[in-house]
Design a protein around this motif. Sequence first.
Motif, mmCIF file in Angstrom:
data_model
loop_
_atom_site.group_PDB
_atom_site.id
_atom_site.type_symbol
_atom_site.label_atom_id
_atom_site.label_comp_id
_atom_site.label_asym_id
_atom_site.label_seq_id
_atom_site.Cartn_x
_atom_site.Cartn_y
_atom_site.Cartn_z
ATOM 1 N N ALA A 1 8.475 0.163 4.182
ATOM 2 C CA ALA A 1 7.048 0.427 4.006
ATOM 3 C C ALA A 1 6.438 1.172 5.181
ATOM 4 C CB ALA A 1 6.309 -0.891 3.780
ATOM 5 N N ASN A 2 7.065 1.083 6.379
ATOM 6 C CA ASN A 2 6.554 1.805 7.548
ATOM 7 C C ASN A 2 7.073 3.236 7.634
ATOM 8 O OD1 ASN A 2 4.645 0.398 8.945
ATOM 9 N ND2 ASN A 2 6.059 -0.587 10.359
ATOM 10 N N PHE B 1 4.140 4.711 3.811
ATOM 11 C CA PHE B 1 4.133 4.513 2.361
ATOM 12 C C PHE B 1 3.468 3.196 1.984
ATOM 13 C CE2 PHE B 1 7.961 7.353 2.652
ATOM 14 C CZ PHE B 1 7.361 8.447 2.053
ATOM 15 N N GLY B 2 3.722 2.162 2.772
ATOM 16 C CA GLY B 2 3.091 0.877 2.488
ATOM 17 C C GLY B 2 1.580 0.976 2.542
ATOM 18 N N GLY B 3 1.070 1.697 3.549
ATOM 19 C CA GLY B 3 -0.371 1.895 3.664
ATOM 20 C C GLY B 3 -0.935 2.651 2.481
ATOM 21 N N MET C 1 1.379 9.634 -3.118
ATOM 22 C CA MET C 1 2.698 9.010 -3.089
ATOM 23 C C MET C 1 2.769 7.809 -4.040
ATOM 24 S SD MET C 1 4.296 11.108 -1.357
ATOM 25 C CE MET C 1 5.847 10.275 -1.666
ATOM 26 N N THR C 2 1.640 7.171 -4.310
ATOM 27 C CA THR C 2 1.626 6.095 -5.299
ATOM 28 C C THR C 2 1.992 6.637 -6.671
ATOM 29 O OG1 THR C 2 -0.154 5.050 -4.030
ATOM 30 C CG2 THR C 2 0.259 4.212 -6.245
ATOM 31 N N ILE C 3 1.392 7.771 -7.033
ATOM 32 C CA ILE C 3 1.712 8.419 -8.312
ATOM 33 C C ILE C 3 3.180 8.833 -8.337
ATOM 34 C CG2 ILE C 3 1.185 10.422 -9.760
ATOM 35 C CD1 ILE C 3 -0.985 8.163 -9.656
ATOM 36 N N PHE C 4 3.668 9.317 -7.229
ATOM 37 C CA PHE C 4 5.064 9.736 -7.067
ATOM 38 C C PHE C 4 5.999 8.554 -7.368
ATOM 39 C CE2 PHE C 4 8.806 11.071 -4.692
ATOM 40 C CZ PHE C 4 8.786 12.460 -4.756
#
Length: 469
Positions: A245-246, A283-285, A296-299
């Motif tokens: 996530a980091n 990515f976690g953020g 990136m969430t949609i990805f």
Amino acid sequence: MITFILNNKTIRTTEHSGMTLLDFVRYEQRLTGTKIGCREGDCGACTILVGTLSQNSMTYQSITSCISPLGNAHGKHIVTVEGTNLKDKLTKAQEAMKANYATQCGFCTPGFVVALTGFALSNSEHNYNTALDAISGNICRCTGYKAIEKAAYQLVDNLENQDKHTVNWLINNEFIPDYFETIPQRIKDIEAKDFNQPQGKYVSGGTDLYVQQADHLADNEVHLIAAKDKLKGITIENKSCTIGANSTVSDLWNHAEINSYFPKLKQHLKLVSSEQIRNMASFGGNLVNASPIGDMTIFFLALNSDVTISNDHGNERTMPLKHFYQGYKTYDLNDGELIKSIHFKLPTNSTFFNFEKVCKRTHLDIASVNSAIHLTIENNNISEAHVSIGGVAAIPKYLHETSTFLIGKPLTSETVINANAVLQDEIAPISDVRGTSDYKRLLGRQLFFAHFTALFPKQFTLNDFVQHA
């Protein structure tokens, strides 16, 4: 105590770890070459370099200091424009800006100089495209970009004969000052273990939170997690990928094996913010910011990803990302829990992935609507489908009904047109500053069609869909 090297000076400070690095540099250290512009990471006037020690050598990346917490500088080498200066002469980046008349008012110039210096220090391929990527997050208000592009090209030419990974070459050829060669040992000498962290709000890169809550974070306790190694890394095993996530967008960008599975990955990721932000944003953020238009969430939704969540006691649970979001800015995450990692199956020869985004400007902008798709095709039939879309609902939207409709259907224009009708029933856009609801419906349709024309150009053209839609 926060300890790091700022240019050629070792800093030990008890200042609040949640204050921005920009404010510390300007107001506590009086290094005013780092400018205050948008305070949203959007203009690049506050660009600095962050050097990290890895295997006895330093790796440098550019970031926007206006949305970076001071505490994240712990154990690093921070370089402002003052720290790039040579004695009594210009560096190659400064000379390139001067020689090409690439400055007028000069407000943005320090940010460009720092970004170009970071490009010279980077391990990326030193060509014209990567040079322009390096300054993609820097905005100029008066000079015009052609002169700045020429300065970047001149720097590429100056780097033509560079010995790879040699700081000494850059020093000898006047790209950086000579103190840079002392930095690795000095970083080793710093006690770079985690400094005492209060139990405040979790913050990683800060690129979302500091846009929204910079003053609040500067005044209240924050728990910085960007340095936690257990949340970092990208691994590939058993035809699956696990991303900590980091990890940042740049980590994904630079991962050679991931790029071999996604040939257009850099093309897709170039639509995500700027190089400075891609170097910072975790990515976690991005997932827990829960923006309905998070790129990136949609990805990851289209890749049918799972997320592993851990708590303070070391307990873990895993769930599909498509079930994570519950409503606007709400999600299945309890107090004391963090997203630990993201998992998805890697593409095969029969799978196809695409990401599309429309915004007011091509780069460094928030989407009006974005969308991604992941298809498995067998004998010209769709055997598996995952479609996601942003900007048309209160959450980053996994299109359950549209994805289900596509499964088992032949790959034809009729299937795509009928699937769009399902998609239109599944979305509920609202009118806001990024467009009316009707406009977003149109974009949703066009991006859905664009997936198929991009993935199967010999089979479809946009006219195949539009004239029947």
